[in-house]
Design an enzyme around this catalytic site. Structure first.
Site, PDB file in Angstrom:
ATOM      1  N   CYS A  34       0.810  -1.235   0.000  1.00  0.00           N
ATOM      2  CA  CYS A  34       0.000   0.000   0.000  1.00  0.00           C
ATOM      3  C   CYS A  34       0.839   1.279   0.000  1.00  0.00           C
ATOM      4  CB  CYS A  34      -0.903   0.034   1.219  1.00  0.00           C
ATOM      5  SG  CYS A  34      -1.921  -1.404   1.470  1.00  0.00           S
ATOM      6  N   HIS A  56      -0.361   6.595   2.873  1.00  0.00           N
ATOM      7  CA  HIS A  56      -0.534   5.353   3.623  1.00  0.00           C
ATOM      8  C   HIS A  56      -1.362   5.562   4.873  1.00  0.00           C
ATOM      9  CE1 HIS A  56       0.791   1.860   6.216  1.00  0.00           C
ATOM     10  NE2 HIS A  56       0.163   1.332   5.206  1.00  0.00           N
TER      11      HIS A  56
END
Ligand SMILES: [Ca+2]
Length: 496
Positions: free
Chosen positions: A78, A137
């Site tokens: 991610c 993130h």
């Protein structure tokens, strides 16, 4: 010397085309951007040909947009993938492969001459920038580990957002919400003693994405009234683990009809180290079975997990629909670029993996759907290979914002307009697990920086689209021919 000879008929055609272009509706003033990030979304959605999954809102958007069949992320995790998106750069060090990648670029210094991110560049060019949910993130814009006290809170992108919103509701914090269940609990507090899925008979707002969608709808109304061009980033959590969704989305499927992967086995002729990073799924300790490279999950449990993933995708599709439909309601659709981007793919049992941390096609390929006002919808087929880093320069081009610094991507405008762009280098590079992998229109070539053999893998997508057999040893001439192109993507990160 070649003299270009142009026929008068060709000139007339050009004139007609340019007149047509002038007559088609064109946005007035700077275009807004609605950027929607979806976490761990495979291209297993209607616009990519999955007829079983229920994604009516993405289908509707896809029918009015450019759909990129072969879009690849640069890192299959991610934070790092989002860092590539937001900086427009390939990873240059191994720190850029971590979820904390963006912190490497974060600074407590005042704004510098170069923007810290694409969002920052919009902001310093007159855009109002608003983030909601998981865009970088951090779920709530604040770096984990610093968010316990207001004094310690440090934004992940200090100069990028005019405003950052997230409603952690009954979960209390962004990180808890990210791993949240419908009763307000989360994976963290239960120390992983929870299942990787949940089917609760609740409303959309009983999971975080429903709340995020409502925040985005409300914010669009405010942005419309504000009259300033805007960049609105909306980051949804699903279908990231846990695969949680209200029951009504599970009820869209007959589990018996849900297909299992056609590539369940470990690819032939590889070293297992190529698949070693697959731990995320196993952090859910109350699941019925554990995933491992030694044995596949039972078909029943695999089908249950895929059902859960599909339900999560249908749930997030409905939330995306609320936000995109609001653009129409507010009269903003003709002047707003819409992007739906998946931050990487996900193995649903392919090669025995239930996770994302590999350099295989299934972990690196993700949806990219872009609607640019004034540009006709188009399916951009797999012979064109595009990358996440291409988004930053494309957006700046469409919004008329100059870029006087270096970016690694290639703009997508000509590809969307013409369906082809001979000036583009038709290749994408990705990095993870001590490997650099290159994808062109036919092959995937991966070279690993490790001791175990084989260190090179070659997959021919013309004959083996599921990457079931490494043919590097059988086709050394192909490997040798592709290696100079592979080398162009070697940023040296494994030697520093
Ligand atoms: Ca992700």
């Amino acid at each position: 010397m070649n003299v270009l000879r142009v026929s008068p008929y060709f000139l007339m055609l050009c004139l007609l085309v340019s007149q047509w272009a002038c007559n088609s509706p064109q946005p007035s003033g700077p275009m807004n951007v609605l950027f929607i990030a979806v976490d761990d979304l495979r291209p297993d959605i209607g616009p990519y040909g999955n007829a079983l999954i229920k994604t009516p809102n993405l289908d509707k958007l896809g029918n009015t947009a450019a759909v990129f069949e072969n879009h690849y992320v640069q890192v299959p995790t991610c934070g790092a993938s989002r860092c590539n998106l937001l900086t427009g750069l390939l990873p240059g060090t191994v720190d850029h492969l971590k979820n904390s990648a963006f912190e490497t670029f974060m600074s407590d210094e005042p704004e510098g001459e170069s923007p810290e991110s694409m969002v920052h560049h919009f902001r310093r060019n007159g855009y109002r920038t608003v983030g909601i949910g998981k865009i970088s993130h951090s779920v709530d814009g604040v770096i984990y580990g610093y968010d316990e006290s207001p004094e310690g809170a440090r934004p992940e992108m200090p100069h990028s957002w005019d405003e950052f919103l997230f409603d952690a509701d009954k979960w209390g914090t962004g990180w808890n919400a990210f791993f949240g269940y419908a009763d307000g609990s989360n994976r963290q507090e239960k120390k992983g003693q929870v299942a990787p899925y949940e089917m609760a008979d609740v409303s959309d707002r009983d999971y975080p994405d429903g709340i995020t969608a409502d925040l985005a709808v409300q914010k669009l109304q405010e942005l419309k009234a504000g009259k300033q061009p805007f960049f609105l980033g909306v980051g949804f959590f699903k279908p990231h683990l846990p695969f949680t969704a209200p029951k009504k989305y599970w009820d869209l499927y007959d589990r018996n009809e849900i297909p299992l992967t056609q590539a369940p086995d470990i690819p032939e002729n590889i070293h297992l180290a190529s698949l070693q990073k697959m731990g995320e799924f196993n952090q859910y300790k109350a699941g019925d079975e554990r995933a491992s490279l030694d044995s596949a999950l039972s078909d029943d449990y695999a089908r249950k997990l895929i059902h859960a993933y599909y339900a999560s995708v249908s749930y997030v599709d409905a939330q995306i629909g609320k936000v995109v439909d609001e653009l129409e309601k507010q009269g903003l659709a003709d002047n707003t670029i819409v992007i739906v981007w998946g931050d990487h793919g996900w193995h649903l049992g392919e090669h025995r993996v239930w996770g994302k941390h590999t350099t295989f096609e299934v972990a690196l390929r993700s949806p990219l759907i872009i609607r640019v006002p004034g540009m006709a919808p188009r399916f951009i087929a797999g012979n064109s290979v595009v990358s996440t880093i291409d988004i930053y320069p494309s957006l700046m081009e469409w919004c008329g914002i100059p870029v006087d610094f270096s970016l690694d991507g290639q703009p997508l405008g000509t590809l969307i307009k013409e369906g082809t762009d001979p000036k583009r280098e038709n290749v994408s590079y990705s990095y993870f697990n001590k490997g650099i992998t290159m994808r062109n229109d036919r092959y995937r070539l991966t070279r690993y920086f490790r001791d175990q053999n084989p260190t090179v893998e070659l997959y021919d997508h013309q004959t083996d689209p599921l990457e079931t057999r490494n043919i590097a040893a059988e086709q050394p001439d192909v490997v040798a021919a592709l290696m100079p192109l592979w080398e162009k993507g070697n940023t040296g990160l494994y030697s520093n």
